[in-house]
Scaffold this motif. Structure first.
Motif, PDB file in Angstrom:
ATOM      1  N   UNK A  58       0.831  -1.267   0.034  1.00 34.75           N
ATOM      2  CA  UNK A  58       0.002   0.286   0.326  1.00 34.75           C
ATOM      3  C   UNK A  58       1.214   1.096   0.206  1.00 34.75           C
ATOM      4  N   UNK A  59       2.251   1.507   1.025  1.00 32.76           N
ATOM      5  CA  UNK A  59       3.031   2.472   1.027  1.00 32.76           C
ATOM      6  C   UNK A  59       3.475   2.679  -0.661  1.00 32.76           C
ATOM      7  N   UNK A  60       3.814   1.375  -0.660  1.00 34.97           N
ATOM      8  CA  UNK A  60       4.598   1.315  -2.481  1.00 34.97           C
ATOM      9  C   UNK A  60       3.160   1.934  -3.232  1.00 34.97           C
ATOM     10  N   UNK A  61       2.399   1.294  -3.339  1.00 41.39           N
ATOM     11  CA  UNK A  61       1.430   2.031  -5.099  1.00 41.39           C
ATOM     12  C   UNK A  61       0.976   3.411  -4.346  1.00 41.39           C
ATOM     13  N   UNK A  62       1.170   4.244  -2.721  1.00 39.96           N
ATOM     14  CA  UNK A  62       0.478   5.617  -2.732  1.00 39.96           C
ATOM     15  C   UNK A  62       2.087   6.427  -2.831  1.00 39.96           C
ATOM     16  N   UNK A  63       3.544   5.717  -3.259  1.00 40.99           N
ATOM     17  CA  UNK A  63       4.471   6.963  -3.587  1.00 40.99           C
ATOM     18  C   UNK A  63       4.304   6.683  -4.552  1.00 40.99           C
ATOM     19  N   UNK A  64       4.015   5.700  -5.772  1.00 38.57           N
ATOM     20  CA  UNK A  64       3.869   5.955  -7.077  1.00 38.57           C
ATOM     21  C   UNK A  64       2.878   6.695  -7.307  1.00 38.57           C
ATOM     22  N   UNK A  65       1.411   6.834  -6.634  1.00 34.56           N
ATOM     23  CA  UNK A  65       0.764   7.701  -7.296  1.00 34.56           C
ATOM     24  C   UNK A  65       1.158   9.261  -7.379  1.00 34.56           C
ATOM     25  N   UNK A  67       4.251  10.696  -6.987  1.00 33.12           N
ATOM     26  CA  UNK A  67       4.837  10.579  -8.416  1.00 33.12           C
ATOM     27  C   UNK A  67       4.227  11.000  -9.436  1.00 33.12           C
ATOM     28  N   UNK A  68       3.302  10.049  -9.926  1.00 33.66           N
ATOM     29  CA  UNK A  68       1.989   9.769 -11.033  1.00 33.66           C
ATOM     30  C   UNK A  68       1.808  11.720 -10.856  1.00 33.66           C
ATOM     31  N   UNK A  69       1.548  11.600 -10.152  1.00 29.95           N
ATOM     32  CA  UNK A  69       0.235  13.435  -9.929  1.00 29.95           C
ATOM     33  C   UNK A  69       2.176  14.506  -9.502  1.00 29.95           C
ATOM     34  N   UNK A  73       1.572  17.129 -12.907  1.00 33.72           N
ATOM     35  CA  UNK A  73       1.069  18.997 -12.158  1.00 33.72           C
ATOM     36  C   UNK A  73       2.204  19.653 -12.719  1.00 33.72           C
ATOM     37  N   UNK A  74       3.310  18.885 -13.491  1.00 36.71           N
ATOM     38  CA  UNK A  74       4.752  18.654 -14.227  1.00 36.71           C
ATOM     39  C   UNK A  74       5.469  19.870 -13.116  1.00 36.71           C
ATOM     40  N   UNK A  75       5.290  19.100 -11.955  1.00 36.09           N
ATOM     41  CA  UNK A  75       6.595  19.615 -11.148  1.00 36.09           C
ATOM     42  C   UNK A  75       8.451  18.337 -10.742  1.00 36.09           C
TER      43      UNK A  75
END
Length: 77
Positions: A58-65, A67-69, A73-75
Motif C-alpha cells: 500500500x505504501x508503494x502504491x501511494x508513493x507511485x501515485x 509521483x504520477x501526480x 502537475x509538471x513538478x
C-alpha cells in the motif's frame, strides 16, 4: 458413404464429446474446490507477516501515485 461409416463417425463424435464434457466437469469441480480453499485460507486470521506485506504494498502504491501526480502537475522530482 455407407451406413457403417456414418455410424462409426457419429459414434466417435458422441464419444469424443462425452470425454470432453467429462474432462471439463472434472476440471470445473477442481477449480471450485481451489476457490473454496482460497476463500477459507484468506479469511483465516493471519500472524503479522501478510498484514505487513500488505502495508508495504500500500505504501508503494501511494508513493507511485504521488509521483504520477507530480508528473501530471509538471513538478520536477
Amino acid at each position: 458413404m455407407d451406413s457403417a461409416t456414418l455410424v462409426t463417425v457419429a459414434g466417435s463424435a458422441v464419444t469424443g464429446t462425452a470425454i470432453l464434457a467429462a474432462t471439463g466437469l472434472i476440471g470445473f469441480k477442481q477449480w471450485i474446490a481451489l476457490k473454496q480453499t482460497e476463500l477459507t485460507t484468506h479469511n483465516a486470521p493471519s500472524v503479522g507477516l501478510p498484514q505487513t506485506a500488505a502495508r508495504i504494498d500500500l505504501a508503494d502504491i501511494k508513493e507511485r501515485i504521488r509521483k504520477l501526480e507530480a508528473i501530471a502537475a509538471g513538478v520536477e522530482l
